[in-house]
Enzyme design. Structure first.
Site, short mmCIF file in Angstrom:
data_model
loop_
_atom_site.label_atom_id
_atom_site.label_comp_id
_atom_site.label_asym_id
_atom_site.label_seq_id
_atom_site.Cartn_x
_atom_site.Cartn_y
_atom_site.Cartn_z
CB SER A 1 -0.91 0.02 1.23
OG SER A 1 -1.60 1.25 1.35
CE1 TYR B 1 -4.16 -2.06 5.40
CE2 TYR B 1 -3.23 0.03 4.67
CZ TYR B 1 -3.83 -1.18 4.38
OH TYR B 1 -4.09 -1.52 3.08
#
Length: 266
Positions: free
Chosen positions: A140, A154
């Protein structure tokens, strides 16, 4: 079997399902795993009918430490081996670090970091021996930019996958095994619905979003050409480049402002 087999985690929807369709179009057999067996079977039926390939479905929860070995054993029980691995399964955990108990964080770490690494370790020796392999770790943009308020682990988990992918890319070049860290930004999928953050992220401009299919096309091209890192989308390239060239304290300040807009920091 003459056809090669691709194992895709988190294959029941979004980027995972798009990867399944892409590899099916390219003539690969598939091993699809996710928690939702009904969705996997529906996708398998669709792809088998359209492309005349073999599709194995394996219902598994990667937050269970036994899941990676169980998945690979199920594939081997069918007399097959993994030629390509797409580590796609993942989710976000909204809220500040203390808003969830440790067990919740431990499950998150298992699924987001330990399970992908474990799966790679299980299938990589065979790839090296056969002198062929493809590994895509779906990372990501969050793995490149400073940490944000909310979703505490995350970005850290995605940074872990990016660094792991870089090392694996260097370690396996001589074996014919290609390893790519694919780092999309906002992607149209169920990801934000599952995390109950759809309303917040919808505040971002539409120009920041990409389709799952566009992300997958970019990732497939990257791994086939042995590109170690791929950030699809011009806007995402700008964001990740700025995060590396700006003084860290400036970048963190920008992230602090953005966190208030699109993160659940309660």
């Amino acid at each position: 079997m003459s056809r090669k087999l691709c194992l895709i985690t988190g294959a029941s929807a979004g980027i995972g399902a798009a990867f399944a369709r892409k590899y099916a179009e390219e003539g690969w057999d598939l091993a699809l795993t996710a928690r939702r067996k009904d969705r996997l079977e529906a996708l398998a039926k669709e792809l088998t009918a359209q492309h005349d390939i073999d599709v194995l479905t394996i219902s598994a929860d990667l937050s269970d430490s036994r899941a990676p070995e169980n998945i690979v054993e199920a594939i081997e029980h069918q007399g097959r081996h993994v030629d390509a691995l797409v580590n796609n399964a993942g989710y976000g955990l909204p809220g500040v670090f203390t808003s969830a108990p440790w067990r919740t964080h431990a499950d998150f770490i298992q699924l987001m970091m330990t399970a992908p690494a474990h799966l790679i370790r299980l299938v990589l020796p065979g790839m090296q021996e056969r002198k062929f392999g493809r590994i895509i770790n779906v990372c990501s943009v969050a793995g490149y930019v400073p940490g944000a308020r909310g979703h505490t682990l995350y970005g850290a988990s995605k940074a872990f996958l990016i660094k792991t992918s870089q090392s694996l890319h260097l370690e396996n070049a001589r074996y014919g095994v290609h390893v790519t860290a694919l780092s999309p930004g906002f992607t149209y999928s169920e990801f934000h619905d599952v995390n109950n953050t759809r309303e917040m992220v919808s505040k971002t401009g539409g120009w920041m979003w990409q389709s799952a299919e566009a992300v997958v096309e970019s990732g497939y091209d990257a791994v086939e050409n042995n590109v170690p890192m791929r950030v699809p989308g011009f806007h995402n390239k700008v964001i990740t480049t700025l995060s590396r060239v700006l003084p860290e304290i400036w970048a963190l300040g920008i992230m602090a402002k953005q966190s208030e807009k699109i993160r659940d920091a309660s």
